[in-house]
Design a protein around this motif. Structure first.
Motif, PDB file in Angstrom:
ATOM      1  N   GLY A 195       0.721  -1.464  -0.066  1.00 35.65           N
ATOM      2  CA  GLY A 195      -0.013  -0.485   0.356  1.00 35.65           C
ATOM      3  C   GLY A 195       1.174   1.039  -0.001  1.00 35.65           C
ATOM      4  O   GLY A 195       1.210   1.785  -0.867  1.00 35.65           O
ATOM      5  N   GLN A 196       1.774   1.378   0.858  1.00 33.89           N
ATOM      6  CA  GLN A 196       2.558   2.319   1.373  1.00 33.89           C
ATOM      7  C   GLN A 196       3.845   2.797   0.432  1.00 33.89           C
ATOM      8  O   GLN A 196       3.572   3.848  -0.155  1.00 33.89           O
ATOM      9  CB  GLN A 196       2.683   3.001   2.621  1.00 33.89           C
ATOM     10  N   VAL A 199       3.525   4.687  -3.834  1.00 37.75           N
ATOM     11  CA  VAL A 199       3.022   5.944  -3.311  1.00 37.75           C
ATOM     12  C   VAL A 199       4.441   6.709  -2.421  1.00 37.75           C
ATOM     13  O   VAL A 199       4.510   7.528  -2.595  1.00 37.75           O
ATOM     14  CB  VAL A 199       1.524   5.996  -2.356  1.00 37.75           C
ATOM     15  N   THR A 203       6.397  10.039  -3.591  1.00 34.90           N
ATOM     16  CA  THR A 203       6.396  11.484  -2.142  1.00 34.90           C
ATOM     17  C   THR A 203       7.389  11.885  -2.355  1.00 34.90           C
ATOM     18  O   THR A 203       7.798  12.860  -1.922  1.00 34.90           O
ATOM     19  CB  THR A 203       4.752  10.732  -1.341  1.00 34.90           C
ATOM     20  N   ALA A 399      -7.203   1.567  -0.724  1.00 33.86           N
ATOM     21  CA  ALA A 399      -7.467   2.437  -1.802  1.00 33.86           C
ATOM     22  C   ALA A 399      -7.284   3.912  -1.288  1.00 33.86           C
ATOM     23  O   ALA A 399      -7.157   5.767  -1.460  1.00 33.86           O
ATOM     24  CB  ALA A 399      -8.540   2.443  -3.393  1.00 33.86           C
ATOM     25  N   VAL A 402      -4.834   4.629   1.873  1.00 32.22           N
ATOM     26  CA  VAL A 402      -3.085   4.890   1.785  1.00 32.22           C
ATOM     27  C   VAL A 402      -3.190   6.611   2.116  1.00 32.22           C
ATOM     28  O   VAL A 402      -2.651   7.582   2.570  1.00 32.22           O
ATOM     29  CB  VAL A 402      -2.724   4.688   0.818  1.00 32.22           C
ATOM     30  N   PRO A 403      -4.126   6.727   1.364  1.00 31.45           N
ATOM     31  CA  PRO A 403      -3.525   8.698   0.430  1.00 31.45           C
ATOM     32  C   PRO A 403      -4.406   9.772   1.918  1.00 31.45           C
ATOM     33  O   PRO A 403      -3.588   9.983   1.930  1.00 31.45           O
ATOM     34  CB  PRO A 403      -4.561   8.983  -0.402  1.00 31.45           C
ATOM     35  N   SER A 450       1.636  12.270  -3.633  1.00 29.20           N
ATOM     36  CA  SER A 450       0.557  10.762  -2.840  1.00 29.20           C
ATOM     37  C   SER A 450      -0.578  10.630  -3.511  1.00 29.20           C
ATOM     38  O   SER A 450      -1.046   9.763  -3.366  1.00 29.20           O
ATOM     39  CB  SER A 450       1.053  11.691  -1.618  1.00 29.20           C
ATOM     40  N   VAL A 451      -1.745  11.444  -3.735  1.00 27.09           N
ATOM     41  CA  VAL A 451      -2.746  11.119  -4.104  1.00 27.09           C
ATOM     42  C   VAL A 451      -2.914  10.630  -5.598  1.00 27.09           C
ATOM     43  O   VAL A 451      -4.010   9.531  -6.081  1.00 27.09           O
ATOM     44  CB  VAL A 451      -4.206  12.418  -4.345  1.00 27.09           C
ATOM     45  N   SER A 453      -0.589   9.591  -6.941  1.00 22.46           N
ATOM     46  CA  SER A 453       0.617   7.503  -7.039  1.00 22.46           C
ATOM     47  C   SER A 453      -0.006   7.046  -6.512  1.00 22.46           C
ATOM     48  O   SER A 453      -0.980   5.831  -7.128  1.00 22.46           O
ATOM     49  CB  SER A 453       1.582   7.995  -6.590  1.00 22.46           C
ATOM     50  N   SER A 454      -1.576   7.164  -5.495  1.00 23.47           N
ATOM     51  CA  SER A 454      -2.382   6.658  -4.967  1.00 23.47           C
ATOM     52  C   SER A 454      -3.137   5.945  -5.892  1.00 23.47           C
ATOM     53  O   SER A 454      -3.834   4.567  -6.178  1.00 23.47           O
ATOM     54  CB  SER A 454      -2.950   6.859  -3.130  1.00 23.47           C
ATOM     55  N   ILE A 458      -3.060   2.196  -7.080  1.00 20.45           N
ATOM     56  CA  ILE A 458      -3.828   0.898  -5.883  1.00 20.45           C
ATOM     57  C   ILE A 458      -5.205   0.433  -6.398  1.00 20.45           C
ATOM     58  O   ILE A 458      -5.368   1.719  -6.576  1.00 20.45           O
ATOM     59  CB  ILE A 458      -3.730   1.843  -4.596  1.00 20.45           C
TER      60      ILE A 458
END
Length: 458
Positions: A195-196, A199, A203, A399, A402-403, A450-451, A453-454, A458
């Motif tokens: 998950g992380q 992303v 970031t 999904a 994570v963000p 971050s958002v 790439s999520s 994901i």
């Protein structure tokens, strides 16, 4: 509609009292109890998480009891174990050994702004093992800050980078990551890697590049010049700051739990199942044996191990109490129905539902974090809403988690009342506002990346 009004009023009251420096857990507890009372009056009973006691007044107290009983054996124990381990690593000098090892390569870099970018990356790596934003900020201010200034970095630029080194709550040692993994129904190592991971890599790169250009632009705009500081003297200050470091091989000790958890996880080796607490206990035993063999002072080594339980107790009074009280607050919000109404409204927007839901949850998290100055308080207060919000638009909880979880750490670095901002600005003689003027542009870049790439990974 009444639920929405009550929800907004409750959030407003929470922000007011926190800004006035009231003790956050008790404020969350009081407002949460009032929300449960209002929820019961609106007909949303039973307010207890499980079966009713038979009396509404007792049900409100039972709701808190259920949360405490549910959190202490699991998430609460994990957080206390991590805190005990972290304090013990600091007591025996292992944390400083890790920082000392990471600082050495930085001394070979002569370009100030390249050094700034790499300093952030190194600091974010250390944050995997030193999970206190304030603690890491103070450690880096004592060790890396003099080096940065000696190499021509302005005070404000150096402070801005150090203040952001823990802007992403990453890894199994992060209480926010543990909570998010719990909500997603997966173990924290899987959450971290699958998950992380992708992303965070995007970031981290964006923050490093952002610091390079943003701090250089600010320095040129403000006419900042290289500091006329004697480099040799500052290197002596670095050595002085790390005087309590243990031997070089102690640097591996803070990394042991993460290595064990990754190796003995479903992603690497399934034959052995290793829990977070067990990994920490094994690491503590190894660290204690290494410390005894190194120092050969059995009585003193045993005395230093008291730090384990001191750390566990300290984090119980701060983080674990905050978690339970924040969850009661979230339960109260759920019972009055305001958040559910807003989630349903976002979900009703057919094609734009996912983006609206993500926008709503991000706004709630960012505003709450900036207002309270605490990523933990904001995330634990509103994270219980994530599964329902994700299900309403037909996406996995991961999904959305994570963000939103990463946004809490990012937003904390934009708050003038965050502990790390106050600590770093105080040491450098800057005002918190002057410091966040340098961090906000970079954190906005981090939030966007971050958002984005999520949504991609994901």
């Amino acid at each position: 509609m009444i639920g929405v009004v009550v929800t907004l009023l409750a959030i407003g009251l929470l922000a007011y009292f926190v800004l006035k420096n009231y003790y956050p857990p008790i404020i969350l507890l009081i407002i949460g109890l009032v929300l449960l009372l209002v929820g019961g009056m609106l007909g949303n009973a039973p307010v207890a998480a499980k079966a009713s006691t038979g009396f509404f007044g007792f049900d409100i107290a039972q709701a808190f009891t259920n949360l405490v009983k549910g959190r202490l054996p699991g998430l609460g124990l994990n957080i206390m174990a991590i805190a005990g381990f972290a304090v013990y690593m600091d007591r025996i000098g292992a944390s400083k050994s890790l920082v000392k090892l990471c600082v050495k390569p930085l001394q070979a870099i002569r370009s100030p702004y390249v050094l700034l970018a790499i300093t952030y990356v190194v600091g974010q790596f250390i944050a995997l093992f030193v999970n206190s934003a304030v603690g890491l900020g103070l450690l880096l201010m004592a060790s890396i800050y003099p080096l940065l200034v000696a190499l021509g970095v302005s005070r404000t630029s150096a402070a801005a980078v150090i203040a952001t080194t823990c802007c992403l709550d990453l890894g199994p040692s992060s209480s926010n990551a543990m909570r998010a993994a719990d909500l997603c129904g997966i173990d924290v190592v899987t959450y971290f890697i699958q998950g992380q991971g992708p992303v965070a890599l995007c970031t981290i790169a964006s923050v490093a590049i952002g610091h390079f250009f943003v701090q250089r632009w600010f320095d040129k705009r403000e006419g900042a010049k290289a500091n006329n500081v004697n480099e040799k003297a500052d290197e002596l200050d670095v050595d002085k700051a790390l005087a309590g470091a243990g031997p070089a091989y102690y640097a591996i000790l803070p990394m042991l739990p993460l290595f064990l958890l990754i190796i003995f996880s479903p992603l690497v080796y399934k034959g052995i199942k290793l829990s977070l607490v067990t990994a920490i206990i094994v690491s503590l035993i190894v660290a204690l044996v290494v410390d005894i063999l190194t120092r050969r002072e059995f009585k003193l080594c045993c005395k230093d191990s008291q730090a384990i339980f001191e750390g566990m107790g300290k984090v119980f009074t701060s983080t674990v109490s905050l978690i339970v009280c924040a969850e009661l607050f979230a339960l109260g919000l759920n019972k009055v129905g305001g958040i559910t109404t807003m989630i349903q409204a976002a979900a009703s927007m057919q094609n734009a539902g996912l983006f609206v839901m993500l926008f709503v949850m991000l706004c709630i998290m960012i505003i709450a974090t900036i207002v309270t100055g605490s990523g933990n308080a904001a995330f634990f207060a509103f994270s219980p809403l994530l599964p329902e919000a994700a299900a309403s638009v037909g996406i996995p909880t991961l999904a959305l988690a994570v963000p939103v979880q990463l946004s809490a750490g990012i937003a904390r670095t934009m708050s003038p009342i965050a502990g790390v901002i106050i600590a770093v600005s105080g040491i450098t003689g800057l005002t918190p506002i002057a410091l966040i003027r340098r961090t906000i542009p970079v954190m906005i870049i981090a939030m966007i990346v971050s958002v984005t790439s999520s949504l991609i990974f994901i």
